[in-house]
Scaffold this motif. Structure first.
Motif, PDB file in Angstrom:
ATOM      1  N   ARG A 116       0.831  -1.185   0.082  1.00 26.12           N
ATOM      2  CA  ARG A 116      -0.220   0.100  -0.172  1.00 26.12           C
ATOM      3  C   ARG A 116       0.893   1.237   0.096  1.00 26.12           C
TER       4      ARG A 116
ATOM      5  N   ARG B 269       0.527   3.957  -3.217  1.00 23.76           N
ATOM      6  CA  ARG B 269       0.041   5.168  -2.798  1.00 23.76           C
ATOM      7  C   ARG B 269       1.024   6.387  -3.207  1.00 23.76           C
TER       8      ARG B 269
ATOM      9  N   HIS C 198       0.863   6.392  -7.094  1.00 19.36           N
ATOM     10  CA  HIS C 198      -0.398   7.060  -7.618  1.00 19.36           C
ATOM     11  C   HIS C 198      -0.254   8.497  -7.372  1.00 19.36           C
ATOM     12  N   GLU C 199       0.079   8.986  -6.144  1.00 20.12           N
ATOM     13  CA  GLU C 199       0.316  10.464  -5.844  1.00 20.12           C
ATOM     14  C   GLU C 199       1.096  11.067  -7.003  1.00 20.12           C
TER      15      GLU C 199
ATOM     16  N   ILE D 267      -4.545   0.480  -7.115  1.00 18.53           N
ATOM     17  CA  ILE D 267      -5.059   1.923  -7.028  1.00 18.53           C
ATOM     18  C   ILE D 267      -5.509   2.396  -8.538  1.00 18.53           C
TER      19      ILE D 267
ATOM     20  N   GLY E  41      -8.785   6.653  -7.419  1.00 17.45           N
ATOM     21  CA  GLY E  41      -8.569   6.381  -6.200  1.00 17.45           C
ATOM     22  C   GLY E  41      -9.061   5.147  -5.538  1.00 17.45           C
TER      23      GLY E  41
ATOM     24  N   GLU F 144      -9.443   1.698  -4.583  1.00 18.70           N
ATOM     25  CA  GLU F 144      -8.342   0.390  -4.037  1.00 18.70           C
ATOM     26  C   GLU F 144      -8.624  -0.956  -3.972  1.00 18.70           C
TER      27      GLU F 144
END
Length: 200
Positions: free
Chosen positions: A52, A56, A59-60, A126, A130, A132
């Protein structure tokens, strides 16, 4: 075309993921191919937590759909070690020879019936928005007494899966045979089903 960034630069991993998640119109890229530099500290104490963290972070940075995995070896006689520390069990990240040597030392006096172990793979996907999704795959087996085979990497030469008659290590079978039973293959099949039911 839907771009999915794999939070890794491992070409073998990309190939396996492309084969398993062959949805029409999906294109997979490594971090490097996507021009991203993402190397967050993986300080969670579970495979899911570390996957995770990686997902994340990517993804950011990208805003794209991303897929991250974390995997490792759990040995029952060692209370689940090396676990999340599998790649750096002997101290240095990715030193397969040292990791395998340490594992054999730790299990030196452990009898055959207590050398049970499993490889675990946890995936975190993801989507652009967003959403998941997660999946987990395992493969059960035992730890052998010496390294055998040249096909795999990591702990593969020591891991004797219950498949293949419990005789061959994961490093003694072809990549296709390994993918058909591996922890990552099992996790990818579970994720494919999850994506099909949730997103398609």
């Amino acid at each position: 075309m839907k771009q999915v960034i794999i939070a890794s630069n491992n070409a073998h991993k990309v190939q396996e993921i492309e084969t398993a998640l062959d949805f029409e119109g999906w294109e997979f890229k490594t971090l490097r191919q996507a021009g991203l530099d993402s190397d967050p500290e993986e300080d969670a104490d579970t495979f899911l937590g570390n996957a995770r963290i990686k997902a994340r972070a990517a993804h950011e940075l990208s805003g794209s759909a991303v897929l991250a995995d974390d995997s490792g070896l759990e040995v029952d006689a060692l209370d689940g070690a090396p676990g999340v520390y599998s790649s750096r069990y002997a101290g240095e990240h990715g030193d397969d020879a040292a990791n395998n040597a340490k594992l054999l030392r730790e299990l030196a006096n452990v009898p055959d019936e207590k050398r049970t172990a499993r490889f675990v793979c946890t995936l975190v996907f993801i989507d652009e928005d967003g959403t998941e999704l997660t999946a987990r795959g395992t493969i059960e087996g035992k730890i052998g007494y010496e390294e055998r085979g040249n096909e795999g990497f990591g702990y593969d030469p020591l891991f004797v899966p219950d498949e293949f008659g419990g005789e061959l290590t994961l490093a003694q079978v072809s990549q296709a045979q390994k993918n058909s039973v591996s922890h990552r293959g099992n996790a990818l099949r579970a994720l494919r089903k999850n994506i099909s039911e949730t997103l398609k």
